[in-house]
Design a protein around this motif. Structure first.
Motif, PDB file in Angstrom:
ATOM      1  N   CYS A  29     -33.911  18.064 -10.232  1.00 46.30           N
ATOM      2  CA  CYS A  29     -32.632  17.475  -9.815  1.00 46.30           C
ATOM      3  C   CYS A  29     -31.435  18.310 -10.258  1.00 46.30           C
ATOM      4  O   CYS A  29     -30.396  18.309  -9.601  1.00 46.30           O
ATOM      5  CB  CYS A  29     -32.479  16.085 -10.423  1.00 46.30           C
ATOM      6  N   HIS A  30     -31.534  18.987 -11.404  1.00 43.47           N
ATOM      7  CA  HIS A  30     -30.393  19.735 -11.936  1.00 43.47           C
ATOM      8  C   HIS A  30     -30.401  21.169 -11.396  1.00 43.47           C
ATOM      9  O   HIS A  30     -31.460  21.810 -11.357  1.00 43.47           O
ATOM     10  CB  HIS A  30     -30.473  19.741 -13.466  1.00 43.47           C
ATOM     11  N   PRO A  31     -29.218  21.694 -11.003  1.00 48.15           N
ATOM     12  CA  PRO A  31     -29.188  23.067 -10.470  1.00 48.15           C
ATOM     13  C   PRO A  31     -29.784  24.093 -11.446  1.00 48.15           C
ATOM     14  O   PRO A  31     -30.395  25.073 -11.014  1.00 48.15           O
ATOM     15  CB  PRO A  31     -27.693  23.338 -10.260  1.00 48.15           C
ATOM     16  N   TYR A  32     -29.648  23.870 -12.765  1.00 42.25           N
ATOM     17  CA  TYR A  32     -30.210  24.821 -13.732  1.00 42.25           C
ATOM     18  C   TYR A  32     -31.736  24.796 -13.666  1.00 42.25           C
ATOM     19  O   TYR A  32     -32.384  25.851 -13.645  1.00 42.25           O
ATOM     20  CB  TYR A  32     -29.734  24.498 -15.147  1.00 42.25           C
ATOM     21  N   GLY A  61     -15.842  20.630 -19.630  1.00 44.33           N
ATOM     22  CA  GLY A  61     -16.678  19.943 -18.634  1.00 44.33           C
ATOM     23  C   GLY A  61     -18.129  20.346 -18.748  1.00 44.33           C
ATOM     24  O   GLY A  61     -18.698  20.369 -19.844  1.00 44.33           O
ATOM     25  N   CYS A  62     -18.728  20.700 -17.615  1.00 45.38           N
ATOM     26  CA  CYS A  62     -20.146  21.059 -17.587  1.00 45.38           C
ATOM     27  C   CYS A  62     -20.349  22.476 -18.108  1.00 45.38           C
ATOM     28  O   CYS A  62     -19.722  23.418 -17.614  1.00 45.38           O
ATOM     29  CB  CYS A  62     -20.669  20.941 -16.157  1.00 45.38           C
ATOM     30  N   ARG A  63     -21.236  22.630 -19.085  1.00 43.34           N
ATOM     31  CA  ARG A  63     -21.407  23.971 -19.687  1.00 43.34           C
ATOM     32  C   ARG A  63     -22.189  24.925 -18.793  1.00 43.34           C
ATOM     33  O   ARG A  63     -22.306  26.103 -19.102  1.00 43.34           O
ATOM     34  CB  ARG A  63     -22.006  23.867 -21.088  1.00 43.34           C
ATOM     35  N   PHE A  64     -22.714  24.440 -17.657  1.00 48.72           N
ATOM     36  CA  PHE A  64     -23.432  25.325 -16.728  1.00 48.72           C
ATOM     37  C   PHE A  64     -22.517  25.809 -15.596  1.00 48.72           C
ATOM     38  O   PHE A  64     -22.922  26.588 -14.749  1.00 48.72           O
ATOM     39  CB  PHE A  64     -24.640  24.567 -16.141  1.00 48.72           C
ATOM     40  N   ARG A  65     -21.256  25.377 -15.606  1.00 54.18           N
ATOM     41  CA  ARG A  65     -20.447  25.557 -14.389  1.00 54.18           C
ATOM     42  C   ARG A  65     -20.163  27.009 -14.018  1.00 54.18           C
ATOM     43  O   ARG A  65     -20.042  27.330 -12.840  1.00 54.18           O
ATOM     44  CB  ARG A  65     -19.162  24.739 -14.449  1.00 54.18           C
ATOM     45  N   ASN A  66     -20.113  27.940 -15.006  1.00 60.76           N
ATOM     46  CA  ASN A  66     -19.798  29.330 -14.630  1.00 60.76           C
ATOM     47  C   ASN A  66     -20.973  30.027 -13.943  1.00 60.76           C
ATOM     48  O   ASN A  66     -20.829  31.114 -13.424  1.00 60.76           O
ATOM     49  CB  ASN A  66     -19.350  30.144 -15.854  1.00 60.76           C
ATOM     50  N   ARG A  67     -22.148  29.378 -13.936  1.00 61.46           N
ATOM     51  CA  ARG A  67     -23.309  29.964 -13.263  1.00 61.46           C
ATOM     52  C   ARG A  67     -23.814  29.068 -12.130  1.00 61.46           C
ATOM     53  O   ARG A  67     -24.842  29.373 -11.515  1.00 61.46           O
ATOM     54  CB  ARG A  67     -24.443  30.178 -14.266  1.00 61.46           C
ATOM     55  N   CYS A  68     -23.129  27.960 -11.902  1.00 56.04           N
ATOM     56  CA  CYS A  68     -23.674  26.961 -10.979  1.00 56.04           C
ATOM     57  C   CYS A  68     -23.162  27.181  -9.549  1.00 56.04           C
ATOM     58  O   CYS A  68     -21.946  27.182  -9.319  1.00 56.04           O
ATOM     59  CB  CYS A  68     -23.269  25.564 -11.441  1.00 56.04           C
ATOM     60  N   PRO A  69     -24.088  27.323  -8.583  1.00 55.56           N
ATOM     61  CA  PRO A  69     -23.640  27.510  -7.197  1.00 55.56           C
ATOM     62  C   PRO A  69     -23.040  26.254  -6.578  1.00 55.56           C
ATOM     63  O   PRO A  69     -22.437  26.314  -5.511  1.00 55.56           O
ATOM     64  CB  PRO A  69     -24.932  27.923  -6.469  1.00 55.56           C
ATOM     65  N   MET A  70     -23.169  25.093  -7.249  1.00 54.56           N
ATOM     66  CA  MET A  70     -22.659  23.836  -6.690  1.00 54.56           C
ATOM     67  C   MET A  70     -21.387  23.362  -7.373  1.00 54.56           C
ATOM     68  O   MET A  70     -20.895  22.269  -7.083  1.00 54.56           O
ATOM     69  CB  MET A  70     -23.725  22.740  -6.839  1.00 54.56           C
ATOM     70  N   ALA A  71     -20.844  24.159  -8.306  1.00 55.16           N
ATOM     71  CA  ALA A  71     -19.722  23.696  -9.143  1.00 55.16           C
ATOM     72  C   ALA A  71     -18.506  23.308  -8.308  1.00 55.16           C
ATOM     73  O   ALA A  71     -18.188  23.964  -7.308  1.00 55.16           O
ATOM     74  CB  ALA A  71     -19.357  24.767 -10.149  1.00 55.16           C
ATOM     75  N   GLN A  72     -17.843  22.207  -8.719  1.00 61.67           N
ATOM     76  CA  GLN A  72     -16.601  21.763  -8.076  1.00 61.67           C
ATOM     77  C   GLN A  72     -15.567  21.460  -9.162  1.00 61.67           C
ATOM     78  O   GLN A  72     -15.871  21.547 -10.351  1.00 61.67           O
ATOM     79  CB  GLN A  72     -16.883  20.521  -7.223  1.00 61.67           C
ATOM     80  N   THR A 111     -14.302  18.730 -10.441  1.00 60.69           N
ATOM     81  CA  THR A 111     -14.692  17.715 -11.435  1.00 60.69           C
ATOM     82  C   THR A 111     -15.511  18.337 -12.555  1.00 60.69           C
ATOM     83  O   THR A 111     -15.455  17.881 -13.707  1.00 60.69           O
ATOM     84  CB  THR A 111     -15.604  16.642 -10.768  1.00 60.69           C
ATOM     85  N   CYS A 112     -16.320  19.336 -12.212  1.00 62.60           N
ATOM     86  CA  CYS A 112     -17.250  19.918 -13.195  1.00 62.60           C
ATOM     87  C   CYS A 112     -16.494  20.563 -14.355  1.00 62.60           C
ATOM     88  O   CYS A 112     -17.020  20.661 -15.454  1.00 62.60           O
ATOM     89  CB  CYS A 112     -18.161  20.935 -12.526  1.00 62.60           C
ATOM     90  N   ALA A 113     -15.250  21.007 -14.101  1.00 61.50           N
ATOM     91  CA  ALA A 113     -14.456  21.619 -15.174  1.00 61.50           C
ATOM     92  C   ALA A 113     -13.759  20.554 -16.011  1.00 61.50           C
ATOM     93  O   ALA A 113     -13.315  20.822 -17.119  1.00 61.50           O
ATOM     94  CB  ALA A 113     -13.418  22.563 -14.569  1.00 61.50           C
ATOM     95  N   ALA A 144     -28.368  15.722 -15.990  1.00 61.49           N
ATOM     96  CA  ALA A 144     -26.955  15.678 -16.388  1.00 61.49           C
ATOM     97  C   ALA A 144     -26.163  16.577 -15.438  1.00 61.49           C
ATOM     98  O   ALA A 144     -25.903  17.744 -15.728  1.00 61.49           O
ATOM     99  CB  ALA A 144     -26.817  16.163 -17.836  1.00 61.49           C
ATOM    100  N   CYS A 145     -25.831  16.025 -14.271  1.00 64.20           N
ATOM    101  CA  CYS A 145     -25.074  16.775 -13.264  1.00 64.20           C
ATOM    102  C   CYS A 145     -24.353  15.780 -12.369  1.00 64.20           C
ATOM    103  O   CYS A 145     -24.953  14.799 -11.930  1.00 64.20           O
ATOM    104  CB  CYS A 145     -26.032  17.639 -12.427  1.00 64.20           C
ATOM    105  N   HIS A 146     -23.058  16.038 -12.098  1.00 67.43           N
ATOM    106  CA  HIS A 146     -22.303  15.109 -11.239  1.00 67.43           C
ATOM    107  C   HIS A 146     -22.855  15.075  -9.816  1.00 67.43           C
ATOM    108  O   HIS A 146     -22.666  14.113  -9.095  1.00 67.43           O
ATOM    109  CB  HIS A 146     -20.827  15.533 -11.177  1.00 67.43           C
ATOM    110  N   PHE A 147     -23.483  16.175  -9.411  1.00 66.88           N
ATOM    111  CA  PHE A 147     -23.931  16.261  -8.011  1.00 66.88           C
ATOM    112  C   PHE A 147     -25.435  16.503  -7.912  1.00 66.88           C
ATOM    113  O   PHE A 147     -25.905  17.184  -7.006  1.00 66.88           O
ATOM    114  CB  PHE A 147     -23.153  17.375  -7.290  1.00 66.88           C
ATOM    115  N   ALA A 148     -26.188  15.966  -8.895  1.00 65.59           N
ATOM    116  CA  ALA A 148     -27.649  16.165  -8.899  1.00 65.59           C
ATOM    117  C   ALA A 148     -28.251  15.620  -7.628  1.00 65.59           C
ATOM    118  O   ALA A 148     -27.813  14.599  -7.110  1.00 65.59           O
ATOM    119  CB  ALA A 148     -28.248  15.477 -10.113  1.00 65.59           C
TER     120      ALA A 148
HETATM  121  S1  SF4 Z   1     -22.707  20.737  -9.973  1.00 62.41           S
HETATM  122 FE1  SF4 Z   1     -21.182  20.623 -11.593  1.00 62.41          FE
HETATM  123  S2  SF4 Z   1     -22.014  19.141 -13.052  1.00 62.41           S
HETATM  124 FE2  SF4 Z   1     -23.700  19.797 -11.753  1.00 62.41          FE
HETATM  125  S3  SF4 Z   1     -24.620  21.490 -12.894  1.00 62.41           S
HETATM  126 FE3  SF4 Z   1     -23.175  22.393 -11.429  1.00 62.41          FE
HETATM  127  S4  SF4 Z   1     -21.327  22.628 -12.594  1.00 62.41           S
HETATM  128 FE4  SF4 Z   1     -22.611  21.192 -13.725  1.00 62.41          FE
END
Ligand code: SF4
Ligand SMILES: Nc1ncnc2c1ncn2[C@@H]1O[C@H](COP(=O)(O)OP(=O)(O)O)[C@@H](O)[C@H]1O
Ligand SMILES: [Mg+2]
Length: 336
Positions: free
Chosen positions: A262-265, A300-311, A313-315, A331-335
């Motif tokens: 479910c989580h992008p990571y 915000g989300c500590r994965f956001r600088n590597r996440c292809p789905m970041a928006q 809210t994530c910051a 743990a993802c707003h957009f899982a």
């Molecule tokens: S979508 Fe946002 S909350 Fe989910 S992992 Fe990516 S940066 Fe984090």
């Protein structure tokens, strides 16, 4: 080979089989400059909660530096937690006085990633195996200790003649076996295995894994299995916790997490597992860049600088683990 174990429970659900209950476990290390002054805090472990049930194998996965060993060592008392509680076999082991905590942790053992770390190079194997018994079972005489040590050496598949050898005279795989024998002398119920097969040849890795499975049955053990080898984790773990920069970002039953991450990571970790023929399991998420400095985490989300789905809210908002899926939390707003 997924092991037989009782039906998995939710991440923090305590029941009659719960052997370890970790709540809000946190470990911060001070960052110091060349003069020794503290200039910041490295969040190696941040608010980690889960329970472990008797008989299960819980996998802890994630890239190097994400806090896996810190988690194992904090549970083991090698590191004092900065915050959080730890209940092992019904007893508080985080808040207890050091002597009481040591006694309560006797059935909780840690298997070091580097087996050499637990064996004194100046000591013959016999002394390394007798020593824990001398400390913790002072009522046993030499012959009684020797009898127990020989039985355990046999259980880990080593000949008695190895008792008269020094660590440098045996192979890396045999050192792992001695390390496991040393742990078993104290009759543990929960063993934290930190990368138990790393640095070994593939064929030796398989024999050590088989041995771990045999020992688990023979000695009624529960494992916390730390590994970056996702194929092995999928094969043997009942549930897994995926860690990123000190946080658990996905948790659940192994098959659920591997089938529908479910989580992008998690998705990007799984997409990096090569399968036979070089094909990828999931090829939509590739993991790029390095994790940020754990001493200077993003908002915000500590994965956001590597996440292809970041928006946006994530910051702004740090996502918490949510149980929106059966057998799985992320743990993802957009899982998805
Ligand atoms: S979508 Fe946002 S909350 Fe989910 S992992 Fe990516 S940066 Fe984090
Ligand atoms: N004793 C320590 N002092 C300071 N920082 C540490 C210590 N142990 C680990 N760290 C830091 O904590 C983070 C997590 O490390 P670790 O738990 O060893 O990760 P992993 O086992 O997942 O590779 C890393 O940034 C590491 O540098
Ligand atoms: Mg480690």
């Amino acid at each position: 080979m997924n092991v037989d174990a009782p039906a998995p429970t939710r991440r923090t659900q305590v029941n009659e089989r719960t052997i370890l209950d970790a709540r809000g476990l946190t470990k911060h290390f001070p960052i110091r400059n060349a003069f020794g002054w503290q200039t910041g805090v490295l969040r190696a472990l941040d608010d980690v909660s889960f329970t472990v049930d008797k008989g299960e194998i819980l996998g802890i996965v994630g890239e190097s530096g994400c806090g896996k060993s810190t988690l194992g060592k904090t549970i083991m008392g090698i590191h004092q937690p900065t915050d959080g509680s730890l209940i092992f076999e019904g007893n508080d082991i985080a808040g207890a006085a050091p002597s009481a905590a040591r006694e309560r942790r006797r059935h909780l053992q840690y298997s070091y990633q580097d087996p050499g770390a637990s064996l004194d190079p100046r000591w013959k194997i016999r002394r390394s195996l007798h020593e824990p018994l001398v400390i913790h079972h002072s009522g046993l005489n030499y012959d009684e200790r020797e009898e127990r040590v020989r039985a355990i050496l046999q259980a880990v598949g080593l000949p008695v003649g190895h008792l008269d050898l020094y660590p440098h005279e045996i192979s890396g795989g045999q050192q792992r076996r001695v390390g496991l024998a040393r742990i078993l002398t104290l009759q543990p119920s929960l063993v934290v295995l930190d990368e138990p097969t790393s640095g070994l040849d593939v064929s030796v890795q398989a024999t050590i894994l088989n041995l771990l499975m045999d020992l688990r049955k023979q000695f009624d053990l529960t494992y916390l299995f730390i590994s970056h080898d996702l194929s092995v984790v999928r094969m043997i773990c009942n549930r897994i916790a995926v860690m990123y920069l000190g946080k658990v970002v996905e948790f659940g039953e192994t098959e659920a997490v591997f089938e529908t991450p479910c989580h992008p990571y998690t998705r990007s970790l799984l997409s990096a597992i090569p399968t036979i023929g070089g094909a990828r399991v999931i090829d939509t998420f590739s993991l790029e860049g390095e994790p940020p400095n754990p001493g200077n985490l993003p908002s915000g989300c500590r994965f956001r600088n590597r996440c292809p789905m970041a928006q946006q809210t994530c910051a702004e908002v740090e996502p918490e683990l949510r149980a929106d899926w059966p057998g799985q939390e992320a743990a993802c707003h957009f899982a998805q």
